[in-house]
Write a protein that holds these residues in place. Structure first.
Motif, PDB file in Angstrom:
ATOM      1  N   UNK A 116       0.839  -1.199   0.000  1.00  0.00           N
ATOM      2  CA  UNK A 116       0.000   0.000   0.000  1.00  0.00           C
ATOM      3  C   UNK A 116       0.877   1.254   0.000  1.00  0.00           C
ATOM      4  N   UNK A 117       1.929   1.195   0.801  1.00  0.00           N
ATOM      5  CA  UNK A 117       2.809   2.367   0.891  1.00  0.00           C
ATOM      6  C   UNK A 117       3.490   2.646  -0.446  1.00  0.00           C
ATOM      7  N   UNK A 118       3.977   1.584  -1.070  1.00  0.00           N
ATOM      8  CA  UNK A 118       4.629   1.755  -2.369  1.00  0.00           C
ATOM      9  C   UNK A 118       3.639   2.332  -3.369  1.00  0.00           C
ATOM     10  N   UNK A 119       2.422   1.774  -3.363  1.00  0.00           N
ATOM     11  CA  UNK A 119       1.420   2.256  -4.301  1.00  0.00           C
ATOM     12  C   UNK A 119       1.087   3.727  -4.035  1.00  0.00           C
ATOM     13  N   UNK A 120       0.904   4.033  -2.758  1.00  0.00           N
ATOM     14  CA  UNK A 120       0.573   5.408  -2.381  1.00  0.00           C
ATOM     15  C   UNK A 120       1.634   6.386  -2.852  1.00  0.00           C
ATOM     16  N   UNK A 121       2.878   6.050  -2.591  1.00  0.00           N
ATOM     17  CA  UNK A 121       3.928   7.000  -2.933  1.00  0.00           C
ATOM     18  C   UNK A 121       4.059   7.145  -4.441  1.00  0.00           C
ATOM     19  N   UNK A 122       3.871   6.042  -5.160  1.00  0.00           N
ATOM     20  CA  UNK A 122       4.107   6.138  -6.599  1.00  0.00           C
ATOM     21  C   UNK A 122       2.906   6.614  -7.391  1.00  0.00           C
ATOM     22  N   UNK A 123       1.725   6.366  -6.876  1.00  0.00           N
ATOM     23  CA  UNK A 123       0.546   6.766  -7.649  1.00  0.00           C
ATOM     24  C   UNK A 123      -0.231   7.881  -6.978  1.00  0.00           C
ATOM     25  N   UNK A 124      -0.909   7.505  -5.894  1.00  0.00           N
ATOM     26  CA  UNK A 124      -1.832   8.438  -5.274  1.00  0.00           C
ATOM     27  C   UNK A 124      -1.217   9.791  -4.959  1.00  0.00           C
ATOM     28  N   UNK A 125      -0.200   9.786  -4.092  1.00  0.00           N
ATOM     29  CA  UNK A 125       0.363  11.048  -3.643  1.00  0.00           C
ATOM     30  C   UNK A 125       0.991  11.812  -4.779  1.00  0.00           C
ATOM     31  N   UNK A 126       1.762  11.100  -5.600  1.00  0.00           N
ATOM     32  CA  UNK A 126       2.481  11.754  -6.668  1.00  0.00           C
ATOM     33  C   UNK A 126       1.508  12.468  -7.609  1.00  0.00           C
TER      34      UNK A 126
END
Lengths: 286, 275
Positions: free
Chosen positions: A270-280
């Motif tokens: 989830x963290x990897x996904x968040x940093x690479x997609x959502x937040x970015x």
């Protein structure tokens, strides 16, 4: 094998082979652990296992209350670690470089803290939170003890993330007449967010895996906690207890361990996904 | 007889009187130190209003330090101290109680490496506008479009204003940075080698852009590119480095400095024999 043309001399080849072997060894260790857990634990994991309360000292029943306690301990730990750690990291990366000696001292203290055995944190947490502050064996003292452990890790990670933000962003903010605080909040912190998230994950990982520090602080009680002042048994403590103290607890110990590992993998994902997609995306598109 | 050493007694380092009369920025005995090390010898210089002023000289002669002293961008560097005065319209920017936010609004800066923020194209300009109290969204939008048109970027980016500014080419990024600075309506624009990180084509586009700013605002541009200084600037100051300390050698109208330099050292440098 890439760069084959450049791998002319034997030493290059040997180094390449050795590093490749090392990578495989790492993967193999992980695979072995996962395989072992799956083999022994998969049969035990079910919806009822995840939701039911443990019975007969954990030999039977599930881990519902354990998961709730773990979540609460984690919540207390993060609620203390993130704001405190972020402020410390900002101080060290943005303000203290001008006072090099103090910054060096702060960094040294953090390094010593992060290398400290967790049992020492447990004893400290027991003496300070449980006894001196009168919190007893409770989710509060467990969470705050974990916060002490995770803090150095998180501060260093967040500090590194802030330092990695190009100086040119800060100079740009200055040159546009933005206050340092505004530059920090609007540009530097968002740019450092992926690294800060990585620090949070490190902190969660350390907290979830912790056993020794929790035995003396949040205690053993396997019941469903009614409040943060109740004692609560964390997942890792439960595994330790089932494996070491409860005869016939091995099956549920394996199932609990599998749950813990899957939880860690999920949080990482989830963290990897968040940093690479959502937040970015959110940062770039607003 | 071309020993490039300053021998004449006559003082060429203070600007001609006609320059001083129309001065927008004035350095009075400005000296810059990094810790105990002096980086720039005491320098006095007048920079005329709404003209392009270039600063040339070899690396390490204090050009960039001087430029950064003009909007106090050196302030972040603890060890850096500036002595003397930097007068903007007669007021010392180093005086106690200077409103830094106001100073930076009046004196914009462009860096060697384009430094758009990791935000969208639109947000790069919107953020400083909001910081300076532009409440109305529609007015901000108008301003964003206007400055993007001014730097010739509007047609290239109008359909992707919400895309990341980091995906623009180097030349586009630098023009975005100019647009971002122009959005705040500065009186002075400081440019620290604005073209040296760009390819020749982008460099030419940015150079044309600088020329278009003449008569609108005062531009001070540090450059390694002598041809560029000669092409675009009205006045040029030539700095040299001696004993690891920068010093002003000669300051004059660009044509005169390049065609009839008063000093041998200047002649040697602009003719490519030194530096």
């Amino acid at each position: 094998m890439p760069h084959e043309a450049t791998m002319s001399c034997g030493r290059d080849r040997a180094l390449w082979a050795a590093s490749q072997a090392a990578v495989w060894a790492v993967v193999l260790v992980f695979a072995l652990i996962l395989f072992d857990l799956l083999r022994h634990g998969l049969a035990g994991v079910s919806w009822s296992f995840l939701t039911e309360a443990p019975r007969s000292a954990g030999r039977e029943g599930g881990i519902g209350s354990i998961l709730v306690s773990t979540g609460l301990i984690l919540f207390v730990a993060l609620a203390a670690t993130i704001p405190l750690g972020l402020c410390a990291a900002i101080a060290m990366a943005e303000w203290l470089p001008s006072r090099a000696r103090f910054a060096r001292f702060a960094r040294m203290s953090l390094d010593v803290l992060s290398g400290m055995p967790s049992i020492v944190f447990g004893l400290f947490g027991n003496a300070f939170f449980s006894i001196y502050l009168g919190m007893g064996l409770s989710i509060w003292s467990g969470g705050l003890t974990l916060a002490c452990m995770a803090l150095p890790l998180f501060v260093r990670a967040a500090e590194e993330a802030l330092r990695a933000v190009p100086e040119s962003y800060r100079a740009g903010g200055d040159a546009l007449g933005m206050s340092r605080t505004r530059t920090l909040l609007r540009i530097v912190l968002p740019a450092a967010l992926p690294g800060i998230m990585a620090g949070i994950i490190l902190a969660i990982g350390r907290a979830l895996a912790e056993t020794a520090a929790l035995i003396f602080t949040s205690g053993y009680v396997g019941r469903m906690p009614g409040a943060l002042s109740d004692s609560g048994r964390a997942l890792s403590v439960h595994i330790y207890d089932l494996a070491m103290n409860v005869t016939g607890g091995a099956a549920n110990a394996y199932a609990s361990a599998l749950t813990l590992i899957v939880l860690l993998i999920l949080i990482n994902g989830v963290a990897v996904w968040l940093t690479h997609h959502g937040l970015y995306r959110r940062l770039i598109k607003t | 007889m071309t020993t490039p050493i300053i021998t004449e007694q006559q003082d060429l380092t203070t600007c001609p009187a006609d320059l001083a009369a129309n001065a927008h920025l004035c350095l009075e005995h400005t000296a810059i130190f990094y810790g105990p090390q002096q980086a720039l010898r005491e320098t006095s210089l007048s920079i005329p209003r709404k003209r392009i002023f270039s600063i040339i000289g070899p690396s390490g002669c204090g050009k960039s330090s001087l430029l950064r002293a003009m909007n106090r961008l050196n302030d972040r560097i603890e060890a850096c101290t500036v002595r003397g005065k930097v007068l903007l319209d007669g007021e010392d920017v180093y005086a106690a109680g200077t409103d830094m936010i106001h100073l930076r609004r009046r004196v914009g800066m462009i860096f060697q490496q384009p430094n758009p923020f990791p935000l969208s194209i639109e947000h790069n300009i919107d953020l400083p506008l909001r910081e300076h109290g532009w409440r109305s969204r529609s007015k901000r939008r108008e301003r964003i479009e206007r400055v993007l048109r001014e730097v010739g970027l509007w047609d290239e980016v109008k359909d992707r204003l919400r895309h990341s500014a980091l995906r623009l080419s180097g030349g586009q990024q630098q023009r975005l940075c100019v647009a971002r600075a122009l959005a705040l309506d500065p009186e002075v624009l400081l440019m620290d080698e604005p073209c040296s990180a760009l390819d020749p084509l982008s460099s030419a586009v940015v150079e044309d852009l600088i020329v278009r700013l003449r008569d609108r605002l005062t531009v001070v541009v540090v450059t390694h590119n002598l041809g560029q200084a000669r092409r675009i600037s009205d006045h040029t100051a030539f700095f040299w480095s001696r004993d690891q300390m920068g010093c002003l050698v000669e300051c004059n109208e660009t044509e005169r400095l390049f065609n009839a330099p008063a000093r041998d050292l200047t002649a040697a440098y602009v003719n490519g024999q030194r530096g």
